[in-house]
Scaffold this motif. Sequence first.
Motif, PDB file in Angstrom:
ATOM      1  N   GLN A 379     -54.372 -29.418  -3.745  1.00  0.00           N
ATOM      2  CA  GLN A 379     -53.528 -30.534  -4.141  1.00  0.00           C
ATOM      3  C   GLN A 379     -53.129 -31.280  -2.889  1.00  0.00           C
ATOM      4  O   GLN A 379     -52.577 -30.694  -1.960  1.00  0.00           O
ATOM      5  N   ALA A 380     -53.432 -32.551  -2.863  1.00  0.00           N
ATOM      6  CA  ALA A 380     -53.016 -33.369  -1.729  1.00  0.00           C
ATOM      7  C   ALA A 380     -52.031 -34.397  -2.256  1.00  0.00           C
ATOM      8  O   ALA A 380     -52.113 -34.811  -3.411  1.00  0.00           O
ATOM      9  N   ILE A 381     -51.068 -34.804  -1.414  1.00  0.00           N
ATOM     10  CA  ILE A 381     -50.124 -35.826  -1.839  1.00  0.00           C
ATOM     11  C   ILE A 381     -50.315 -37.044  -0.961  1.00  0.00           C
ATOM     12  O   ILE A 381     -50.265 -36.949   0.286  1.00  0.00           O
ATOM     13  N   GLY A 451     -46.905 -25.366  -1.600  1.00  0.00           N
ATOM     14  CA  GLY A 451     -47.605 -26.543  -1.108  1.00  0.00           C
ATOM     15  C   GLY A 451     -46.697 -27.732  -1.077  1.00  0.00           C
ATOM     16  O   GLY A 451     -45.494 -27.589  -1.268  1.00  0.00           O
ATOM     17  N   PRO A 452     -47.133 -28.940  -0.824  1.00  0.00           N
ATOM     18  CA  PRO A 452     -48.543 -29.276  -0.630  1.00  0.00           C
ATOM     19  C   PRO A 452     -49.057 -28.838   0.730  1.00  0.00           C
ATOM     20  O   PRO A 452     -48.279 -28.702   1.662  1.00  0.00           O
ATOM     21  N   ASP A 453     -50.378 -28.674   0.804  1.00  0.00           N
ATOM     22  CA  ASP A 453     -50.984 -28.320   2.076  1.00  0.00           C
ATOM     23  C   ASP A 453     -51.598 -29.534   2.750  1.00  0.00           C
ATOM     24  O   ASP A 453     -52.039 -29.444   3.888  1.00  0.00           O
ATOM     25  N   ILE A 454     -51.652 -30.648   2.008  1.00  0.00           N
ATOM     26  CA  ILE A 454     -52.284 -31.846   2.563  1.00  0.00           C
ATOM     27  C   ILE A 454     -51.429 -33.066   2.226  1.00  0.00           C
ATOM     28  O   ILE A 454     -51.004 -33.240   1.078  1.00  0.00           O
ATOM     29  N   LEU A 455     -51.154 -33.891   3.242  1.00  0.00           N
ATOM     30  CA  LEU A 455     -50.553 -35.210   3.016  1.00  0.00           C
ATOM     31  C   LEU A 455     -51.572 -36.247   3.475  1.00  0.00           C
ATOM     32  O   LEU A 455     -52.216 -36.082   4.516  1.00  0.00           O
ATOM     33  N   LEU A 456     -51.724 -37.298   2.674  1.00  0.00           N
ATOM     34  CA  LEU A 456     -52.701 -38.343   2.988  1.00  0.00           C
ATOM     35  C   LEU A 456     -51.992 -39.689   3.001  1.00  0.00           C
ATOM     36  O   LEU A 456     -50.949 -39.847   2.361  1.00  0.00           O
TER      37      LEU A 456
END
Lengths: 643, 262
Positions: A379-381, A451-456
């Motif tokens: 899951q990326a945010i 998470g999240p483990d990813i921020l974009l």
Amino acid sequence: MLALSITALRERLAVFAGAILTITIGVALVQASLLALVAAATAGPPAGATGSERLVISDAYVSAVSLMGLVVGLASFVTIFIVGSTFGFAVAQRRGELALLRLLGLSQGQIQRLLVGEAIALGILGTLGGVLLGLPVAGYFRRTLIDLGFAHPDFEIAWRSWVLAVSLGAGIGVAALGSLGAGRRAGRVPALEALRRTDGADRVMNLSRWVIGLLATGGAVAMLAVNTQLRGESAVAISISLCLVIVIALTALAPLVVPAVAGVVGLLLRALHPTGAGGALVGANVRDGVRRTSTTAAPIVVVVGLVVGLIGGMDVVSAGARAELESSIDADLVVESHTRLDDLLTSHPHVDGFSREMTVVAGIDDDLEDGSGRLAAYQAIAIEPSTYPTSHRVEVTTGALDGLRGPDTIVLSAYLADRLDATVGDTAMVRLDDIDHELTIVAVVGSTLAGPDILLPAALADEPGEHRYFLRTASSGRSELFDLLSSLDVATVAAVDEWTAAASDAAERQNRNIMVAIVSLTAIYAAIAIANAAAMATFERRQEFALLRLTGLSRLQVLRVVLNEGLIVLVVGTLLGGLAAFGTIAGASTAVSGIVGREIMVVPWPLAAAVVSLCAAILLLTTSISTVAATRERPISVVGARS
Amino acid sequence: MASTEAIGGQRSTVHPPGVPTQDVALRLEHVSRHYGSGDTLVVALDDLSLTLHRGSWTAVMGPSGSGKSTLLHCAGGLERPDAGQVWLGDRNLATATDRELTALRRRDVGFIFQNLNLVASLTAAQNVALPLRVAGQPPARQAVRQVLADVGLADRGRHRPRELSGGQQQRVAIARAIITRPAVLLADEPTGALDSITAREVLALLRSRVAESGQTIVMVTHDPVAAAAADHVVFLSDGRLVDDLQRPTASVVAARLAQLGG
Ligand SMILES: Nc1ncnc2c1ncn2[C@@H]1O[C@H](COP(=O)(O)OP(=O)(O)O)[C@@H](O)[C@H]1O
Ligand SMILES: [Mg+2]
């Protein structure tokens, strides 16, 4: 000697039926979970799925494989444990008969071969049943995987003929293995014992119990001491291993606590009925039958330890995630909408500020070492770096969130950065909606449980989807704003505590469902083993019951004595099982508290009470029924036929 | 060497001197056996020596706890003495391995005990055939039928132990002990649980084994009548051999026993 085996088998079918049953259920569980695992490993997304869908479904199957792997492991362990203890018990019950055979000139090796031969015969019978029972069990796993979202509704578990060989090998192997240790001990039964009036109690706390008990205790302490990083599937795997290690330790050392518990309960009974001989009799019986008590308590330890420990451990993880979510969001309202509301919110007088984000699925090869190139779904945010920190508390370890203003950038959690062995300035290959992006890591943030483990950067998530707004408002105009947003049919609005509560509840439910899927069948298996052990332990005592009745006890009085002893078994099992559960929960608590940054501990008391009550019901009911059955014959005919 | 006077003295033999050693079936030399230690130390056998020749029937008597059973267990290799030697034929049981003792139980020694368990799930005939099976021999129907007939149970072969009276069960146990024709039969109170008529039958059976097969019998008993059926009687007290009688009669045995307080 085979003839002797077969005679024994035919004559003791009643006792052996329990042993066969344990193998049947064990084989069914292992076979079904193995088939489900292989089916999930070879399943793929259905034709016509979009890129993101394919990624999500494939990733779900990967999770399904890990999940079924845990089930296979757990089921195998519990099968070995239960079959081993059942066979050990069955052999211990036959010491007198085996001593007689020694007296008549059977060698140690022959006794061993006799017992292993019997075990193999039982193993074959049990396995045949298990292969059949495995079919509906596989159906259960299929439905569970689909319900949990780990498999597409089209998912099928196909029969594979090689699994028959596995089942046969497992069933027969476990039976033979289970009887091997018992057989070796039985071989050493002194022939002289056949001549003694009393059945020789061989030392219950033997060397192997000490070695296993102490090694496993050491292992459990070491596992508790090493503060493992509890993430995803590995968290569950670690919890299960910890729980099993503690269960092994405690059941091996059980004979040490039995006399103490028996003493205390005996005292209580005497205090309650000062005149009755029951208290003294019960206490003495249990101390005398330490092996019987320990063996009957063992499956209770497994049930209480596994169910309460694993589900409780998962509850700790859920509670940690909930605490984390509550403390990381600083907003008043949450709005979810398929259309952008930025203009409305910017211009609205009661909105003090807001941030917008969108959850997308990012595919990353997070296991570079396996060389498969398979992508895991994360899951990326997608966020606006300028406003995100106003409503989310983020702990930036290195770099700066502001770096996300640039194109083709990414922020990773410390956990994922560690998995990718990457740091700020490196690039990461990320697939978004079927397109591969090479993104520069601009910051690493602290790991969180959920998470999240990813921020974009928001620009990378231009696809149509659900936008999530976190709003800060003055309390005066909040309800007016709430009503306004609610009236827009594109949006759902919630006060932030309600939103976090709902999100946490959903996550907790899913976590629990996963845990239930893992332990349920194994726990049912162990619960059946409780009934089995209780029945075996009762039938063993037909002679003793007959003698008690000849000394003047009524059947009801015999039943009362036996039930009081059952109470002691229950206390021992609950105590040790509770200890195993507590150790598992404490292990989860240590790890979760470390990640969340404050003490997280929950104990599922209602669950514990329910599980113990169920164990009590099974134990006492089986004990009653088998005591009634074991005292049906006239006592004199039982004593007269002193075999 | 066989003096019968000095109560509490040690004897080395109970058979007439001059019997060649190859006629010796069983010899215990300075055998001691104790249980426990410290306060709970019990000396069950105290430097006991005893020689029994082939084809003899010896009754062992003495007060309860005097070491009779322990003597029998040591003689059969079921218990190892703490000191001394036990010779069965030319084998020393005190130093024999478990494997050797197992082989011995198969061929050379038979046990008959008051509470000797029959296997409840097997018929009388199957119980009797058990030692043959254990020895890996084909269960010879004819031999089993013959032995059962010898003990007067020709028509009970198909019965299970629970369908037999105590005396019948004991006779099945005897049949089982003699089917392999062991050189030495060890019996611990074989008539203890039997009524006097059945006891007499069992004693007659034992007598026929000695007379016809030349087996050596050692029999522990409390019953002077049973002891009188033997060739001679030895008396134990506190683990020591304290007396013996050749060609005993029930009344003499009873008198000696009364002297010992048994
Ligand atoms: N396994 C044992 N442990 C402790 N003491 C024993 C054991 N077997 C026998 N004894 C003791 O040794 C003594 C002799 O026993 P035993 O040979 O059975 O006597 P008997 O057969 O003459 O009645 C008794 O005092 C008895 O209590
Ligand atoms: Mg005795």
